[in-house]
Motif scaffolding. Structure first.
Motif: not given
Length: 594
Positions: A558-587
């Motif tokens: 997450n820190t690398r994304l902020k440094l390389l792509y700016g504040g709009k890039a981030e790492l998101q985590i979504e989890t529920d009973k069906g599983g876990t989804r990790m999203l890497m958002l690149l600006s």
């Protein structure tokens, strides 16, 4: 206040008291509301039933009065011969006098001779009872006349409560509230001979209805079987009721109730239907009046509860101080000890838990003094030093060449599986030691295939991988080893946590603002506490982060994304009973990498 124990105790007990008093008051208020409605329905229904029975008896008396009974043939004879015989005329006048004097609530009686279009009328004029005759052929055109003639019971009731009700005779409708019309027919031919009309004032009706208490805001309606009003305390209210089709809700059963709302007012409508003729007594009662007693009781309960609360707070403060003062003294001695005053000594009183703590605190102080005296010259504080030592330095190129030699040896001995694993490891090592920080997605995907081949050798068929990566996105430039970090997280937190088969789905897509890379697994996912901890570590400053070996890879990514792509890039985590989804958002835009 929350830093002091005594205030915490006061707040705790005050909250408990408020909760108990408030809950009991609310429950009692709800019970009183229901009880008030039940009592209102019961008392009003019984009251309407008794009054409606009296009203039906009153109407039955009108019907009995209109029937000649044993003199029926004489009356019909006199009607047919009144124009020819003077005796018949006098007989009719005497009959009308007898009817008029039999009741006190009669304003007038009219006998309309159908064949002659002639009528006899008896009424009181200037305190003198007079009989007069006249002709009026328009009587037959009046609605009440047609209704009486078509009635199977040979009678009808006419109300003067509503305006524009024409009596047909010179009767003041303001002095009479209703008229009762009876058809006298020939016994032989059943042809109508005359119509006998009785005009009643409201004295008896009002006396009967006075048994029904009607408070301000309440209303009372007395309706005929076809819902024609014969009494209403407020004609304007009746008009609103009629426009709202409230009368259509009255059922055929003997009694009942329902709720009706009018603008801001809500009514409980209780009604009774007479058993003999179906006349209805309707009483709308505002719910505000029904709940008045409940609200009064609730306010009294609140007042008593408030007084009880004040008294309870005083008692709680007294006992809280009695409990916490020994703790305050103990806390003061502990504070002295923490500042280096080793002569601190707590006062011990009684045998309770506080005395137990004080006694053991004194023992601890004594032992500490003994240790200080024995080791006075030892250091109390030691400097923190970071030791950096390299025990060996491995040449990456030498390691890669050694792996190639092992692979060749495995091929010569036909151990193809080992050769594939060594080749995959060698390619993985070469990819990791490459100097690039940004790579194309096709390179990262190729590296992931090598990495997963090593993991499949470990987990076998339990590891299933699917790809949904469009060919146009394979030129996408992403941070090196970023996809591996997400896949490693799925293996660590999904595959290693369960014994069942785990599917990892790797995909990429484009939105208007971001390139979205997703890694999903159907594992048990993060606990809410763990997920909140990881997300919190994403938001903390780099120098404030505490060591967390389980999520260090995600935090670094997450820190690398902020440094390389700016504040709009981030790492998101979504989890529920069906599983876990990790999203890497690149600006997209503003940074040349996407």
């Amino acid at each position: 206040m929350s830093r002091r124990l005594v205030n915490k105790l006061i707040l705790l007990f005050t909250f408990i008291i408020i909760l108990v008093v408030g809950s009991l008051t609310y429950i009692s208020y709800q019970m009183l509301q229901k009880e008030s409605i039940t009592n209102s329905i019961s008392s009003t229904s019984n009251n309407l039933l008794l009054v409606n029975q009296n009203l039906e008896d009153y109407l039955m008396g009108m019907e009995q009065l209109s029937l000649p009974q044993i003199r029926y043939e004489e009356i019909t004879y006199a009607i047919t011969h009144e124009s020819q015989e003077y005796a018949s005329k006098m007989y009719l006048e005497d009959y009308l006098r007898g009817l008029y004097y039999s009741r006190n609530d009669l304003k007038a009686i009219y006998l309309y001779v159908v064949k002659e279009n002639k009528y006899y009328a008896i009424s009181k004029v200037n305190n003198d009872v007079k009989i007069e005759t006249g002709n009026n052929s328009a009587i037959k055109e009046l609605p009440w006349y047609e209704k009486t003639m078509s009635s199977a019971q040979n009678r009808s009731f006419q109300s003067f409560v509503t305006p524009n009700s024409d009596p047909g005779y010179s009767v003041n409708s303001e002095e009479s509230f209703m008229a009762y019309h009876r058809v006298l027919r020939s016994i032989v031919s059943r042809q109508p001979q005359a119509v006998l009309s009785f005009y009643y004032d409201s004295s008896v009706r009002d006396e009967i209805l006075s048994d029904i208490p009607v408070d301000a805001g309440q209303h009372l309606l007395y309706l005929s079987p076809d819902n024609e009003p014969f009494y209403t305390d407020d004609p304007e209210f009746y008009s609103r009721v009629k426009e709202a089709s409230l009368l259509d809700k009255l059922a055929e059963q003997s009694n009942g109730e329902f709720t009706w709302s009018e603008e801001q007012q809500k009514y409980l409508v209780v009604y009774d239907v007479g058993e003999q003729e179906g006349w209805k007594l309707v009483k709308p009662i505002p719910y505000t009046q029904i709940y008045e007693a409940a609200r009064t009781t609730r306010n009294i309960s609140f007042s008593i509860g408030f007084l009880f609360l004040v008294l309870s707070i005083i008692v709680v403060i007294y006992f809280s101080n009695a409990i916490t003062k020994p703790l305050q003294r103990l806390s003061y001695q502990m504070n002295r000890f923490s500042t280096g005053d080793f002569d601190a000594e707590a006062e011990v009183k009684g045998r309770d838990e506080i005395a137990y703590l004080s006694r053991h605190f004194n023992q601890m102080v004594k032992r500490t003094n003994d240790l200080i005296n024995e080791r006075y010259k030892m250091k109390l504080v030691e400097k923190n030093a970071i030791l950096k030592a390299l025990e060996a330095e491995i040449n990456p190129h030498f390691l890669y060449n050694a792996l190639q030699a092992i692979s060749t040896k495995a091929l010569k001995n036909e151990r193809y599986d080992i050769a594939d694993m060594v080749d995959a490891l060698a390619l993985t090592l070469r990819y990791c030691i490459s100097g690039k920080d940004i790579v194309q997605a096709r390179e990262e995907l190729k590296h992931i295939e090598n990495y997963l081949s090593l993991q499949k050798a470990r987990f076998g068929s339990r590891l299933q991988v699917t790809y949904a990566w469009d060919e146009s996105l394979r030129e996408l430039e992403i941070p090196k080893l970023s996809l591996q970090t997400l896949v490693e997280n799925s293996i660590k937190h999904a595959l290693e946590k369960v014994s069942s088969t785990i599917t990892i789905d790797i995909s990429a897509s484009l939105t208007e603002t971001h390139a979205v890379i997703s890694v999903w697994d159907n594992g048990p996912g993060f606990t809410p506490e763990r997920l909140a901890q990881v997300r919190s570590s994403f938001e903390s400053e780099w120098e404030d982060r505490e060591g967390d070996n389980e999520s260090i890879g995600l935090v670094n990514l997450n820190t690398r994304l902020k440094l390389l792509y700016g504040g709009k890039a981030e790492l998101q985590i979504e989890t529920d009973k069906g599983g876990t989804r990790m999203l890497m958002l690149l600006s997209r835009g503003g940074v040349s990498h996407v």
